[in-house]
Scaffold this active site. Structure first.
Site, PDB file in Angstrom:
ATOM      1  N   HIS A  12       0.920  -1.484  -0.071  1.00 10.60           N
ATOM      2  CA  HIS A  12       0.071  -0.164   0.099  1.00 10.60           C
ATOM      3  C   HIS A  12       0.952   1.395  -0.029  1.00 10.60           C
ATOM      4  CE1 HIS A  12       0.095  -0.596   4.583  1.00 10.60           C
ATOM      5  NE2 HIS A  12       0.894   0.055   4.457  1.00 10.60           N
ATOM      6  N   HIS A  59      -1.621   4.253  10.055  1.00 11.45           N
ATOM      7  CA  HIS A  59      -0.157   4.834  10.240  1.00 11.45           C
ATOM      8  C   HIS A  59      -0.083   6.237  10.995  1.00 11.45           C
ATOM      9  CE1 HIS A  59      -0.152   2.362   6.691  1.00 11.45           C
ATOM     10  NE2 HIS A  59       1.164   2.156   6.878  1.00 11.45           N
ATOM     11  N   HIS A 193      10.145  -3.748   4.401  1.00 12.66           N
ATOM     12  CA  HIS A 193      10.758  -2.480   4.082  1.00 12.66           C
ATOM     13  C   HIS A 193      11.011  -1.814   5.555  1.00 12.66           C
ATOM     14  CE1 HIS A 193       6.280  -1.854   4.570  1.00 12.66           C
ATOM     15  NE2 HIS A 193       6.411  -0.438   4.729  1.00 12.66           N
ATOM     16  N   GLU A 240       3.959  -5.219   8.484  1.00 14.18           N
ATOM     17  CA  GLU A 240       2.711  -5.320   7.899  1.00 14.18           C
ATOM     18  C   GLU A 240       2.378  -6.460   7.356  1.00 14.18           C
ATOM     19  OE1 GLU A 240       2.767  -0.414   6.983  1.00 14.18           O
ATOM     20  OE2 GLU A 240       3.266  -1.905   5.287  1.00 14.18           O
TER      21      GLU A 240
END
Ligand code: DHB
Ligand code: FE
Length: 281
Positions: A12, A59, A193, A240
């Site tokens: 995303h 977030h 990431h 995530e």
């Protein structure tokens, strides 16, 4: 009865929203990412889901460090997006399905998942980017949504095993719903990431590919890692991948992969996409 047509798991990354807004899908940097999505569009066109249940991680738009639910379920009539500071255009609101949301909440609490219920909920890029990727160029969204937020921001995070069990309970609750709904389950985030700190830019292709290869047939493989181990292996934001596990866990029976793609990097991130179907919809 409601039926789960399958699960879609996708990254995303906010920069994707900027690329869509600037019409860069054919640009050499972006083309490998966007060219992964047409098979998912064709599959969704055939399956015609009415509702998308979306496992995502906020977030800091809807929940902040002062109040951080581990699991939160949307029960709003409509979900608005808002500016998060990434410079991407705000997308139109998405309709909810309150009756279905409350059914899921009732059943989850009945199964001892004491979720936070949200009758108002802003959805951030983790919901809107996947919607824009999966249903591109639409003026109106073709699905209603039920967002399910899992905390990946403030430790302690729920374990991979716990997120898998949440997904299984959501799958049971969907299948127990008396209305003839066609439901697609979406899991958004990852893959590996890390956005800041000493390991900023960290990507682990070997782990990502093993995770994707194991997810359909042996999803419990990833649940044997602790949260610190998964952070070590995938980066602080790679965690995530918990959303992918929860989405996969809603599927029953023998799960087959309809489509799969992996591309590095987009921004700082490994971009993945999978479409899976369960054996017992
Ligand atoms: C990036 C990726 C994310 O998953 C996110 O939520 C924010 C930023 C990135 O690669 O820039
Ligand atoms: Fe993210």
């Amino acid at each position: 009865m409601a039926k789960i047509v399958g699960a879609v798991t996708t990254s995303h990354i906010p920069a994707i929203g900027g690329a869509i807004a600037r019409d860069l899908c054919e640009d050499p940097y972006w083309k490998p990412l966007f060219s992964a999505y047409p098979p998912a569009h064709r599959w969704l066109g055939t399956q015609r889901p009415d509702v998308a249940v979306i496992f995502y991680n906020d977030h800091g738009l809807n929940f902040f460090l002062d109040k951080m639910p581990t699991f939160a379920v949307g029960a709003a009539p409509q979900y608005r997006n808002a500016d998060e500071g990434w410079g991407i255009p705000t997308l139109p609101p998405v309709g909810g399905d309150q009756r279905f949301s409350w059914h899921l909440i009732e059943q989850l609490v009945g199964e001892e998942f004491d979720v936070t219920t949200c009758q108002e909920m802003l959805i951030d890029h983790a919901c809107t980017i996947p919607l824009a990727l999966l249903w591109p160029g639409r003026d109106a969204w073709p699905v209603r949504i039920v967002p399910i937020c899992i905390n990946t921001v403030q430790h302690p995070l729920p374990s991979a095993a716990r997120c898998f069990k949440l997904g299984q309970a959501v799958g049971r609750a969907i299948r127990d719903y008396a209305e003839d709904l066609r439901v697609v389950v979406i899991g958004t985030g990852g893959l590996s990431h890390q956005l800041d700190g000493q390991r900023a830019g960290f990507i682990n292709k070997d782990f990502d590919l093993e995770f994707m290869q194991k997810l359909p047939g042996d999803p419990l493989w990833a649940t044997h890692y602790s949260i610190p181990e998964l952070v070590e292996l995938t980066g602080t934001q790679g965690i995530e991948l918990l959303m992918w596990l929860a989405a996969r866990a809603t599927l029953d029976g023998e799960v087959k992969t309809i489509h799969s793609s992996y591309h590095i990097p987009i921004s700082n991130t490994a971009a993945g996409l999978m479409v899976m179907e369960g054996g017992n919809p």
